[in-house]
Enzyme design. Structure first.
Site, PDB file in Angstrom:
ATOM      1  N   HIS A 291       0.817  -1.210   0.000  1.00 14.53           N
ATOM      2  CA  HIS A 291       0.000   0.000   0.000  1.00 14.53           C
ATOM      3  C   HIS A 291       0.854   1.264   0.000  1.00 14.53           C
ATOM      4  O   HIS A 291       0.492   2.256  -0.619  1.00 14.53           O
ATOM      5  CB  HIS A 291      -0.926   0.036   1.229  1.00 14.53           C
ATOM      6  CG  HIS A 291      -2.251  -0.599   0.991  1.00 14.53           C
ATOM      7  ND1 HIS A 291      -3.418   0.111   0.905  1.00 14.53           N
ATOM      8  CD2 HIS A 291      -2.590  -1.892   0.794  1.00 14.53           C
ATOM      9  CE1 HIS A 291      -4.431  -0.712   0.689  1.00 14.53           C
ATOM     10  NE2 HIS A 291      -3.945  -1.940   0.621  1.00 14.53           N
TER      11      HIS A 291
ATOM     12  N   HIS B  32       6.056  -9.047   3.391  1.00 15.40           N
ATOM     13  CA  HIS B  32       4.680  -8.570   3.232  1.00 15.40           C
ATOM     14  C   HIS B  32       4.125  -9.222   1.974  1.00 15.40           C
ATOM     15  O   HIS B  32       4.116  -8.636   0.894  1.00 15.40           O
ATOM     16  CB  HIS B  32       4.652  -7.049   3.113  1.00 15.40           C
ATOM     17  CG  HIS B  32       3.279  -6.449   3.159  1.00 15.40           C
ATOM     18  ND1 HIS B  32       2.649  -6.103   4.338  1.00 15.40           N
ATOM     19  CD2 HIS B  32       2.398  -6.144   2.167  1.00 15.40           C
ATOM     20  CE1 HIS B  32       1.459  -5.606   4.067  1.00 15.40           C
ATOM     21  NE2 HIS B  32       1.279  -5.625   2.763  1.00 15.40           N
TER      22      HIS B  32
END
Length: 401
Positions: A91, A157
């Site tokens: 993100h 991630h």
């Protein structure tokens, strides 16, 4: 062997600072509040370090107030001399310097990489979120840990199976374990907003969960993980944060149902200070979605989001495997990952689908996205001098929104 004192880490992930869920400033504050809780918990427990496995921010271009509040939240760690180690999530990923690098200049923040960072008897490594287009050629090799390190933990991630399941998983966890040149004791993961774990080829693999609830179908959130390592043995304990209650309601309308039908449903639920996520189905009637929103607020809800699906053809979502865990957004993102879209296109898609603080007007939304477009321009024309004139952000759309 000399016994090394127990080393304790607090594992935080997916804090999504700056997220205005459902266009609400209340929710933006909620995400900041739970992050502050987690940091204070680390100070209270007197851990040796905090690790964050990505998506510290919800946006690659967070607002200045969001960055400043994050810096303020980290002050208890500085006071107690507790280091904060992190990696970059999908993100918040940028094409140039990352926000973790900026925070490093003002706080006790360090960005993990393929060189070991030793805390007690633990060697910590980090690999930022890997773009799907380069996964197969990405370098996962890690530098060897020093002899005094009795435990090695890699922070990533990614959506890996196991512990992630089915269509939401992007890659098998064995792929990572085979490509690193270090025997890992732990693989600490971010991106999945639920606590899940597995034991694969002698390596403990787990997701910390998110500190706040990011979607209606993600119930096991508001969590962090306390890691305790002694003589090379790793154990984990799940700790809960105090988060705003959610109330997910499905209101089905018959031909004669109106406001009293809605009120009956609300009377059976406690909406006090809650996020009320409401879906309307069935027959269209006199009561509007705006009236349902007002009624939910009158019932005490702090945040209200209404999906009015009345009069639409029902879809059998039970056949969509992604809905079982990550929701429809996860299925969409899985499909996008297989396409050759640019990173900026994927980032804009996420912001638009999540109503990430964008203006309600088309021209306003275009202006909001302009910084990201300029980042893409600089990346595409690396050594080419950019034109002086402004980017034309005018967007023409046909049909109803």
């Amino acid at each position: 062997m000399v016994n090394v004192p127990e080393t304790r880490l607090l594992h935080i992930s997916d804090t999504h600072l700056g997220k205005r869920q459902y266009g609400s400033d209340v929710r933006r504050d909620d995400f900041a509040d739970t992050f502050e809780q987690a940091i204070n918990l680390a100070a209270e427990r007197d851990v040796d370090a905090v690790i964050h496995t990505g998506d510290l921010f919800d946006d690659p271009v967070p607002s200045l107030p969001t960055v400043m509040r994050c810096a303020d939240a980290l002050e208890p760690l500085e006071k107690h001399e507790i280091p904060f180690y992190g990696i970059v999530g999908n993100h918040e990923r940028k094409n140039d310097d990352q926000w973790l690098d900026l925070l490093r200049r003002t706080n006790a923040v360090t960005r993990l990489d393929r060189a070991p960072t030793v805390v007690g008897d633990i060697a910590l490594y980090g690999i930022d979120a890997v773009r799907p287009s380069v996964w197969d050629t990405a370098d996962f090799e890690l530098e060897s840990a020093p002899e005094e390190a009795q435990c090695s933990i890699l922070c990533m991630h990614e959506l890996l199976e196991p512990p992630a399941e089915g269509i939401i998983a992007d890659h098998p966890v064995e792929d990572v374990l085979e490509r690193v040149n270090v025997d890992l004791d732990g693989l600490a993961l971010g991106d999945l907003h639920q606590p899940k774990s597995a034991h694969v080829d002698g390596t403990d693999v787990w997701y910390a969960s998110a500190t706040e609830r990011c979607a209606k179908d993600q119930e096991e959130t508001g969590l962090v993980q306390l890691l305790e390592i002694e003589d090379g043995d790793l154990t984990r304990r799940q700790l809960e944060l105090e988060t705003r209650p959610w109330s997910v309601l499905h209101i089905a309308f018959g031909e004669d149902d109106g406001a009293s039908h809605v009120q009956d449903v609300f009377d059976r639920r406690d909406l006090t200070d809650a996020v009320a996520k409401i879906e309307l189905t069935g027959e269209r009637g006199a009561v509007t979605a705006n009236e349902v929103t007002r009624m939910a607020r009158d019932a005490g809800a702090a945040v209200v989001s209404v999906d009015d699906n009345r009069g639409r053809v029902d879809i059998d979502v039970d056949s969509i495997e992604a809905m079982s865990l990550q929701g429809l957004d996860g299925a969409i993102e899985e499909r996008l990952a297989g396409e050759d879209f640019s990173e900026i296109a994927l980032d804009i898609d996420v912001r638009v689908r999540e109503d990430d603080g964008l203006s309600d007007s088309v021209s306003g939304a275009a202006n909001d996205l302009e910084p990201a477009l300029r980042d893409a321009q600089r990346a595409a024309f690396d050594d080419v001098e950019a034109p002086d004139e402004d980017i034309d952000t005018t967007v023409t759309m046909g049909g109803d929104e």
